[in-house]
Design a protein around this motif. Sequence first.
Motif, PDB file in Angstrom:
ATOM      1  N   SER A 122       7.573  51.200  31.781  1.00  0.00           N
ATOM      2  CA  SER A 122       8.984  51.461  31.489  1.00  0.00           C
ATOM      3  C   SER A 122       9.359  52.824  32.067  1.00  0.00           C
ATOM      4  O   SER A 122       8.482  53.592  32.474  1.00  0.00           O
ATOM      5  CB  SER A 122       9.215  51.455  29.983  1.00  0.00           C
ATOM      6  N   ARG A 123      10.650  53.125  32.021  1.00  0.00           N
ATOM      7  CA  ARG A 123      11.107  54.428  32.511  1.00  0.00           C
ATOM      8  C   ARG A 123      10.428  55.564  31.742  1.00  0.00           C
ATOM      9  O   ARG A 123      10.001  56.554  32.318  1.00  0.00           O
ATOM     10  CB  ARG A 123      12.624  54.544  32.342  1.00  0.00           C
ATOM     11  N   LYS A 124      10.324  55.364  30.417  1.00  0.00           N
ATOM     12  CA  LYS A 124       9.736  56.446  29.614  1.00  0.00           C
ATOM     13  C   LYS A 124       8.239  56.598  29.867  1.00  0.00           C
ATOM     14  O   LYS A 124       7.716  57.710  29.804  1.00  0.00           O
ATOM     15  CB  LYS A 124      10.036  56.229  28.136  1.00  0.00           C
ATOM     16  N   ASP A 125       7.551  55.501  30.170  1.00  0.00           N
ATOM     17  CA  ASP A 125       6.123  55.613  30.525  1.00  0.00           C
ATOM     18  C   ASP A 125       5.987  56.532  31.750  1.00  0.00           C
ATOM     19  O   ASP A 125       5.100  57.385  31.810  1.00  0.00           O
ATOM     20  CB  ASP A 125       5.537  54.240  30.899  1.00  0.00           C
ATOM     21  N   THR A 146       1.442  49.988  29.764  1.00  0.00           N
ATOM     22  CA  THR A 146       1.108  49.172  28.589  1.00  0.00           C
ATOM     23  C   THR A 146       0.398  47.947  29.149  1.00  0.00           C
ATOM     24  O   THR A 146       0.889  47.321  30.099  1.00  0.00           O
ATOM     25  CB  THR A 146       2.390  48.747  27.841  1.00  0.00           C
ATOM     26  N   ASN A 150      -1.357  43.361  25.136  1.00  0.00           N
ATOM     27  CA  ASN A 150      -0.256  43.865  24.287  1.00  0.00           C
ATOM     28  C   ASN A 150       1.121  43.600  24.890  1.00  0.00           C
ATOM     29  O   ASN A 150       2.102  44.201  24.457  1.00  0.00           O
ATOM     30  CB  ASN A 150      -0.427  45.375  24.069  1.00  0.00           C
ATOM     31  N   THR A 152       4.436  41.536  25.553  1.00  0.00           N
ATOM     32  CA  THR A 152       5.245  40.443  25.014  1.00  0.00           C
ATOM     33  C   THR A 152       5.932  39.776  26.197  1.00  0.00           C
ATOM     34  O   THR A 152       6.558  40.454  27.012  1.00  0.00           O
ATOM     35  CB  THR A 152       6.304  40.998  24.038  1.00  0.00           C
ATOM     36  N   GLN A 171      11.331  46.529  19.881  1.00  0.00           N
ATOM     37  CA  GLN A 171      12.036  47.725  20.388  1.00  0.00           C
ATOM     38  C   GLN A 171      11.735  47.982  21.855  1.00  0.00           C
ATOM     39  O   GLN A 171      11.334  49.084  22.253  1.00  0.00           O
ATOM     40  CB  GLN A 171      11.679  48.942  19.545  1.00  0.00           C
ATOM     41  N   ILE A 172      11.902  46.956  22.666  1.00  0.00           N
ATOM     42  CA  ILE A 172      11.699  47.091  24.112  1.00  0.00           C
ATOM     43  C   ILE A 172      12.954  46.584  24.841  1.00  0.00           C
ATOM     44  O   ILE A 172      13.807  45.935  24.235  1.00  0.00           O
ATOM     45  CB  ILE A 172      10.444  46.317  24.593  1.00  0.00           C
ATOM     46  N   ASP A 173      13.031  46.894  26.146  1.00  0.00           N
ATOM     47  CA  ASP A 173      14.244  46.586  26.908  1.00  0.00           C
ATOM     48  C   ASP A 173      14.167  45.278  27.675  1.00  0.00           C
ATOM     49  O   ASP A 173      15.196  44.750  28.099  1.00  0.00           O
ATOM     50  CB  ASP A 173      14.508  47.705  27.930  1.00  0.00           C
ATOM     51  N   SER A 174      12.957  44.783  27.937  1.00  0.00           N
ATOM     52  CA  SER A 174      12.875  43.568  28.750  1.00  0.00           C
ATOM     53  C   SER A 174      11.588  42.806  28.479  1.00  0.00           C
ATOM     54  O   SER A 174      10.610  43.380  27.956  1.00  0.00           O
ATOM     55  CB  SER A 174      12.944  43.927  30.239  1.00  0.00           C
TER      56      SER A 174
HETATM   57  P1  ADP Z   1      11.706  52.900  27.587  1.00  0.00           P
HETATM   58  O1  ADP Z   1      10.312  53.327  27.184  1.00  0.00           O
HETATM   59  O2  ADP Z   1      12.089  53.393  28.950  1.00  0.00           O
HETATM   60  O3  ADP Z   1      12.715  53.208  26.530  1.00  0.00           O
HETATM   61  P2  ADP Z   1      11.154  50.205  26.664  1.00  0.00           P
HETATM   62  O4  ADP Z   1      11.832  50.424  25.340  1.00  0.00           O
HETATM   63  O5  ADP Z   1      11.312  48.871  27.302  1.00  0.00           O
HETATM   64  O6  ADP Z   1      11.640  51.278  27.722  1.00  0.00           O
HETATM   65  O7  ADP Z   1       9.594  50.472  26.498  1.00  0.00           O
HETATM   66  C1  ADP Z   1       9.004  51.099  25.371  1.00  0.00           C
HETATM   67  C2  ADP Z   1       7.492  50.953  25.470  1.00  0.00           C
HETATM   68  O8  ADP Z   1       7.135  49.578  25.345  1.00  0.00           O
HETATM   69  C3  ADP Z   1       6.894  51.426  26.795  1.00  0.00           C
HETATM   70  O9  ADP Z   1       5.679  52.089  26.562  1.00  0.00           O
HETATM   71  C4  ADP Z   1       6.642  50.135  27.589  1.00  0.00           C
HETATM   72  O10 ADP Z   1       5.504  50.191  28.419  1.00  0.00           O
HETATM   73  C5  ADP Z   1       6.438  49.103  26.484  1.00  0.00           C
HETATM   74  N1  ADP Z   1       6.975  47.794  26.865  1.00  0.00           N
HETATM   75  C6  ADP Z   1       8.111  47.511  27.556  1.00  0.00           C
HETATM   76  N2  ADP Z   1       8.272  46.192  27.709  1.00  0.00           N
HETATM   77  C7  ADP Z   1       7.213  45.608  27.101  1.00  0.00           C
HETATM   78  C8  ADP Z   1       6.793  44.251  26.915  1.00  0.00           C
HETATM   79  N3  ADP Z   1       7.503  43.208  27.390  1.00  0.00           N
HETATM   80  N4  ADP Z   1       5.637  44.017  26.236  1.00  0.00           N
HETATM   81  C9  ADP Z   1       4.928  45.062  25.736  1.00  0.00           C
HETATM   82  N5  ADP Z   1       5.262  46.339  25.889  1.00  0.00           N
HETATM   83  C10 ADP Z   1       6.389  46.629  26.553  1.00  0.00           C
END
Ligand code: ADP
Length: 208
Positions: A122-125, A146, A150, A152, A171-174
């Motif tokens: 993700s952007r934050k990673d 990630t 783990n 989804t 709590q993820i974006d995609s």
């Molecule tokens: P951001 O971290 O930029 O806000 P996300 O909320 O999507 O974006 O991601 C939060 C965390 O969850 C990150 O560490 C990312 O690697 C992880 N993540 C994002 N999408 C998925 C997914 N589909 N399954 C598991 N982990 C995810």
Amino acid sequence: MELNKRQQQILQIVKDNGPITGEHIADRLKLTRATLRPDLAILTMAGYLDARPRVGYFYTGKTGAQLLTENLNKIFVRDYQSLPVVVNENISVYDAIVSVFLEDVGTLYVVDENSHLVGVLSRKDLLRASIGKQELSALPVNIIMTRMPNITYCEKDDMLIDVAKKLIDKQIDSLPVVKVTDQGLEVTGRITKTNITKAFVALVDGDL
Ligand code: ADP
């Protein structure tokens, strides 16, 4: 879905008189059957009316909330998915950041040499890795992503509402859209909050 004045009149006539034929509805409104046809089709498709051959139209009695739920349950991942942006697990964090800008996406999916899903970035990673002291062009993404198991994910025939629930829950974006094979997960698409927002707008506009 917002009904126009004529559709509301038709609905009232059917509520009061149903079952009633298209001819009779047209007579009451002093219009031709042909003029009414599109409105009747919309009311039937939206679930307000039902039609039985040789009997006519009748009111289903379904509330707006029931119809919304029925329509939501007809939207699938395959209808709204976008193309995924996939990178190899050996590329550097620096190159991944470049991909995020070039491809204009918020999340990258990471695959191994057999093109099977192994990670999500993700952007934050990427930001987190950038505030450390590491040399970004020497740091492979598989250190910071990630990783499986783990991740989804969803499949193209899943209901979009279930994906929306997973995004909220985790709590993820995609979510990556995958094809499950014996060898691993092939990434075929992605569903983001933007795709879900588009479906939401289409639902209200009656474009589904
Ligand atoms: P951001 O971290 O930029 O806000 P996300 O909320 O999507 O974006 O991601 C939060 C965390 O969850 C990150 O560490 C990312 O690697 C992880 N993540 C994002 N999408 C998925 C997914 N589909 N399954 C598991 N982990 C995810």
